[in-house]
Write a protein that holds these residues in place. Structure first.
Motif, PDB file in Angstrom:
ATOM      1  N   MET A   1      67.333  62.237  89.084  1.00 14.53           N
ATOM      2  CA  MET A   1      67.842  61.609  87.898  1.00 14.53           C
ATOM      3  C   MET A   1      66.703  61.603  86.630  1.00 14.53           C
TER       4      MET A   1
ATOM      5  N   LEU B   1      67.896  51.242  82.688  1.00 14.51           N
ATOM      6  CA  LEU B   1      68.899  50.177  82.625  1.00 14.51           C
ATOM      7  C   LEU B   1      68.319  48.868  82.040  1.00 14.51           C
TER       8      LEU B   1
ATOM      9  N   LEU C   1      73.481  61.313  91.774  1.00 13.24           N
ATOM     10  CA  LEU C   1      73.159  60.267  92.836  1.00 13.24           C
ATOM     11  C   LEU C   1      74.368  59.887  93.457  1.00 13.24           C
TER      12      LEU C   1
ATOM     13  N   ALA D   1      69.968  56.855  84.667  1.00 13.78           N
ATOM     14  CA  ALA D   1      71.047  56.069  85.379  1.00 13.78           C
ATOM     15  C   ALA D   1      72.464  56.525  85.138  1.00 13.78           C
ATOM     16  N   VAL D   2      73.381  56.467  86.075  1.00 12.97           N
ATOM     17  CA  VAL D   2      74.743  56.820  85.467  1.00 12.97           C
ATOM     18  C   VAL D   2      75.425  56.059  84.603  1.00 12.97           C
ATOM     19  N   GLY D   3      75.090  54.698  85.081  1.00 12.04           N
ATOM     20  CA  GLY D   3      75.917  53.487  84.330  1.00 12.04           C
ATOM     21  C   GLY D   3      75.080  53.488  83.089  1.00 12.04           C
TER      22      GLY D   3
ATOM     23  N   HIS E   1      68.853  46.510  93.588  1.00 14.57           N
ATOM     24  CA  HIS E   1      69.210  47.527  93.059  1.00 14.57           C
ATOM     25  C   HIS E   1      68.551  48.908  93.400  1.00 14.57           C
TER      26      HIS E   1
ATOM     27  N   ARG F   1      77.556  47.045  89.563  1.00 17.59           N
ATOM     28  CA  ARG F   1      76.760  46.411  88.656  1.00 17.59           C
ATOM     29  C   ARG F   1      77.052  44.953  88.768  1.00 17.59           C
TER      30      ARG F   1
END
Ligand code: GLV
Length: 321
Positions: free
Chosen positions: A297, A53, A100, A75-77, A285, A238
């Motif tokens: 991940m 990210l 996650l 990351a998922v985002g 984070h 976020r």
């Protein structure tokens, strides 16, 4: 000849070994964050990349990387990736959903409990040598058991957080762009509420939405003003979903009682005024950061890259290309 790929940040050795079976890998085990210029230079001539990210993938960068076929986020985002620009450039983008959820849900509960019971404030007091004995009214906190939990976003992570609340015998309400199907509501023992109902009724408000223009400053001055003065706000989604300046003012003035934050606007350069507040619990984070989950991940991102460049069908493709 093996295709060339870039891994932009430090990863586990076995992830690099897995990638090396298929690709000529340029890694960055020194973990120095690349600025956009360095990233573009390193990506030049590469067909794929494992990114994080902290790497912004946009049209300007893609224009300089004509060989690029896939970018795989750990990351998922994925708000660091301009998906439309990727699609236009014929670049597949992937993320790491699913692996996650439990770990991030667990950490959300770490923040809920630490914030409600003022743990970091109490520990700082003890470490400073200020503890001179038991007091009836010392560090009075908020009861989590039997309280009302308000969840913004009943997606995968929001659902984990809701299910954990069953053990605390809480009332759970949620708000989302769409009401969840009855099976999900039952499994989570959660009922739908309007944004206003959630803000005014919840003792604990926790946010689990992706960041996008639609969720920018979802929680700002007016939303904080609707919360109970005894309530706490938790954000492990976020930075940018919460207006940090408005939150600092609300924490300072007693509009709300406390906040537990894993994410910040402009991180890692968080607003320094947070550091002056006692009623905020902060983490850098790390919500998904258990050893097992961060490994999963990174491995999933590697699997996505291998599939993208061999079959063209990565399991977690985000854009039609
Ligand atoms: C971490 O923030 C993630 O999106 O996976």
């Amino acid at each position: 000849m093996k295709p060339k790929v870039l891994v932009t940040r430090e990863v586990f050795e076995d992830v690099l070994q897995c990638l090396s079976q298929y690709f000529e890998v340029t890694s960055n085990q020194s973990d120095v964050v690349m600025d956009p210029e360095t990233l573009a230079a390193k990506l030049s001539g590469k067909q794929g990349a494992i990114i994080t990210l902290s790497d912004r993938i946009d049209a300007a960068l893609l224009a300089r990387c004509p060989n690029l076929k896939a970018v795989c986020n750990i990351a998922v985002g994925y708000n660091n990736i301009d998906l439309a620009a990727c699609t236009k450039a014929g670049v597949m983008a992937t993320n790491t959903p699913g692996v996650l959820d439990d770990t991030t849900g667990d950490f959300t509960w770490t923040l809920i409990l630490a914030t409600a019971r003022r743990l970091t404030e109490a520990e700082a007091y003890l470490r400073a040598g200020k503890w001179d004995g038991w007091k009836l009214k010392q560090f009075l906190g908020l009861d989590v058991h039997h309280a009302t939990l308000g969840i913004f976003g009943l997606g995968r992570i929001g659902q984990v957080v809701a299910r954990r609340a069953i053990g605390f015998e809480m009332r759970v309400i949620y708000h989302d762009v769409r009401q969840a199907v009855p099976e999900v509501e039952q499994a989570c023992r959660a009922s739908f509420a309007t944004k206003e109902e959630l803000l005014s009724q919840a003792d604990i408000v926790t946010i689990h939405v992706p960041y996008s223009p639609a969720t920018h400053h979802l929680i700002g001055k007016s939303e904080l003003g609707r919360m109970k003065p005894t309530a706490i706000l938790i954000n492990a989604s976020r930075g940018g979903v919460v207006d940090d300046a408005a939150l600092i003012e609300a924490l300072r003035s007693g509009t709300i009682a406390g906040a537990g934050l894993d994410v910040f606007e402009n991180e890692p350069k968080l607003n320094p005024q947070f550091l002056e507040l006692k009623n905020v619990v902060m983490a850098p984070h790390i919500a998904s950061s258990s050893l097992a989950t961060r490994h999963k991940m990174a491995m999933l991102a590697a699997e996505n890259l291998v599939a993208a460049l061999t079959t063209g069908k990565p399991p977690n493709l985000l854009n039609p290309v």
